[in-house]
Design a protein around this motif. Structure first.
Motif, short mmCIF file in Angstrom:
data_model
loop_
_atom_site.label_atom_id
_atom_site.label_comp_id
_atom_site.label_asym_id
_atom_site.label_seq_id
_atom_site.Cartn_x
_atom_site.Cartn_y
_atom_site.Cartn_z
N MET A 234 -101.12 -60.45 49.73
CA MET A 234 -101.04 -60.48 51.18
C MET A 234 -99.79 -59.81 51.63
SD MET A 234 -102.75 -61.22 53.51
CE MET A 234 -102.29 -60.43 54.93
N THR A 235 -99.87 -59.05 52.67
CA THR A 235 -98.69 -58.36 53.18
C THR A 235 -98.12 -59.10 54.36
OG1 THR A 235 -99.97 -57.03 54.72
CG2 THR A 235 -99.64 -56.14 52.50
N SER A 236 -96.78 -58.95 54.54
CA SER A 236 -96.15 -59.57 55.70
C SER A 236 -96.60 -58.91 56.98
CB SER A 236 -94.63 -59.49 55.56
OG SER A 236 -94.19 -58.15 55.45
N ALA A 237 -96.95 -57.62 56.92
CA ALA A 237 -97.44 -56.95 58.12
C ALA A 237 -98.75 -57.56 58.58
CB ALA A 237 -97.62 -55.46 57.85
N ALA A 238 -99.65 -57.84 57.62
CA ALA A 238 -100.92 -58.44 57.97
C ALA A 238 -100.74 -59.83 58.56
CB ALA A 238 -101.83 -58.52 56.74
N LEU A 239 -99.72 -60.53 58.10
CA LEU A 239 -99.46 -61.87 58.59
C LEU A 239 -98.73 -61.88 59.92
CD1 LEU A 239 -98.43 -63.64 55.30
CD2 LEU A 239 -100.37 -64.22 56.72
N ARG B 178 -93.03 -49.40 60.60
CA ARG B 178 -92.08 -49.50 59.49
C ARG B 178 -92.41 -50.69 58.61
NH1 ARG B 178 -86.99 -51.81 58.97
NH2 ARG B 178 -86.68 -52.12 61.20
N THR B 179 -92.84 -51.79 59.21
CA THR B 179 -93.23 -52.96 58.43
C THR B 179 -94.41 -52.64 57.52
OG1 THR B 179 -92.50 -54.44 60.20
CG2 THR B 179 -94.00 -55.36 58.57
N VAL B 180 -95.41 -51.95 58.06
CA VAL B 180 -96.59 -51.58 57.26
C VAL B 180 -96.19 -50.66 56.12
CG1 VAL B 180 -98.77 -50.33 57.30
CG2 VAL B 180 -98.22 -51.91 59.15
N LEU B 181 -95.35 -49.67 56.41
CA LEU B 181 -94.93 -48.73 55.37
C LEU B 181 -94.15 -49.41 54.27
CD1 LEU B 181 -93.91 -45.63 57.55
CD2 LEU B 181 -95.97 -45.91 56.15
N LEU B 182 -93.28 -50.34 54.63
CA LEU B 182 -92.50 -51.06 53.63
C LEU B 182 -93.39 -51.95 52.77
CD1 LEU B 182 -89.33 -52.01 55.71
CD2 LEU B 182 -89.46 -50.38 53.83
N ASP B 183 -94.44 -52.51 53.37
CA ASP B 183 -95.36 -53.34 52.60
C ASP B 183 -96.24 -52.51 51.68
OD1 ASP B 183 -94.55 -55.81 53.54
OD2 ASP B 183 -95.88 -55.76 55.27
N LEU B 184 -96.77 -51.42 52.21
CA LEU B 184 -97.71 -50.61 51.44
C LEU B 184 -97.03 -49.64 50.49
CD1 LEU B 184 -100.44 -49.73 54.11
CD2 LEU B 184 -100.45 -51.54 52.40
N GLY B 185 -95.79 -49.25 50.81
CA GLY B 185 -95.09 -48.26 49.99
C GLY B 185 -95.05 -48.60 48.51
N VAL C 31 -104.78 -52.58 45.28
CA VAL C 31 -104.04 -51.77 46.25
C VAL C 31 -104.84 -51.58 47.53
CG1 VAL C 31 -103.01 -49.51 46.68
CG2 VAL C 31 -102.70 -50.62 44.46
N TRP C 32 -106.12 -51.28 47.38
CA TRP C 32 -106.91 -50.97 48.57
C TRP C 32 -107.78 -52.14 49.02
CZ3 TRP C 32 -104.23 -47.17 49.94
CH2 TRP C 32 -103.81 -46.19 49.04
N GLY C 33 -108.48 -52.80 48.10
CA GLY C 33 -109.40 -53.86 48.49
C GLY C 33 -108.72 -55.08 49.07
N LEU C 34 -107.80 -55.68 48.31
CA LEU C 34 -107.14 -56.90 48.79
C LEU C 34 -106.26 -56.64 50.00
CD1 LEU C 34 -106.14 -58.73 45.48
CD2 LEU C 34 -108.14 -59.09 46.93
N THR C 35 -105.62 -55.48 50.02
CA THR C 35 -104.77 -55.14 51.18
C THR C 35 -105.60 -55.01 52.45
OG1 THR C 35 -103.20 -53.98 49.75
CG2 THR C 35 -103.14 -53.46 52.11
N ILE C 36 -106.72 -54.31 52.35
CA ILE C 36 -107.59 -54.15 53.52
C ILE C 36 -108.15 -55.49 53.95
CG2 ILE C 36 -109.79 -53.18 54.30
CD1 ILE C 36 -109.14 -50.71 52.59
N LEU C 37 -108.54 -56.33 52.98
CA LEU C 37 -109.05 -57.66 53.33
C LEU C 37 -108.01 -58.47 54.09
CD1 LEU C 37 -110.94 -58.76 50.07
CD2 LEU C 37 -111.94 -58.36 52.33
#
Length: 206
Positions: free
Chosen positions: A1-6, A20-27, A176-182
């Protein structure tokens, strides 16, 4: 889970820019994906290279976050510690299973914190999110906490199923892609509830 999603992102000096939050989480995840795809050797060798790069990227993202915001959230700190422990075991023991287990442990830990808070009558979602949400009514905090606790539990189960039945490369794509998108999709489904209970809180304060 990403902090951006939360919905995290309120820094001590003001609000962090969402992009910037999304980039830091996904980077760091993108670094993990790219190094795994490009590294030489078999699955284990690729996992070791990718894990090392992921640990460096996570540390760099954390340092940058603290430099810009002068704080890091409890969720980010817990994630960094887990990455260090399970990533270190992956590299030291040359076994990709440990880095695959990290998301499961993270999700179960956050779910346990939230369920524990509900059991003791203290919804702890705000602690996990580190003030990244607007004030909600008491009922709203309980509802949102339960929703996220159930979601984290489901994500842990999904990761374990993927770990059991997918190859390492397939698992990396799923992680990377499935759980993040979920995570982002689920966060979007909570926006109406968030708005409703935020309005309810304002009404109670009048």
């Amino acid at each position: 889970m990403t902090s951006a999603a939360l919905g995290e992102g309120d820094g001590a000096q003001g609000k962090t820019h969402p992009l910037r939050t999304v980039l830091l989480d996904l980077g760091p995840l993108v670094v993990f994906f790219a190094v795994n795809a490009l590294a030489p050797g078999d699955d284990v060798d690729q996992a070791v290279w990718a894990t090392g790069a992921f640990m460096v990227a996570m540390t760099a993202a954390m340092i940058y976050t603290y430099w810009k915001d002068r704080k890091v959230t409890p969720m980010q700190l817990i994630t960094l510690v887990l990455v260090g422990v399970f990533g270190g075991l992956t590299i030291y023991l040359h076994d990709e299973a440990f880095i695959q287990m990290k998301p499961t442990i993270s999700y179960l830990l956050f779910a346990g914190i939230l369920f524990g808070g509900l059991f003791t009558g203290r919804p702890l979602l705000k602690l996990v999110l580190a003030a990244g949400m607007p004030p909600l009514s008491d009922r709203g905090w309980r509802k949102m906490t339960l929703n996220w606790a159930l979601f984290f539990t489901a994500m842990a189960v999904a990761n374990e199923l993927a770990r059991a039945y997918l190859t390492f490369d397939q698992w990396v794509n799923f992680k990377v892609w499935g759980l993040t998108i979920l995570g982002f999709v689920f966060a979007l489904t909570q926006v109406p509830l968030l708005n409703r209970y935020a309005r309810q809180k304002k009404t109670e304060e009048r």
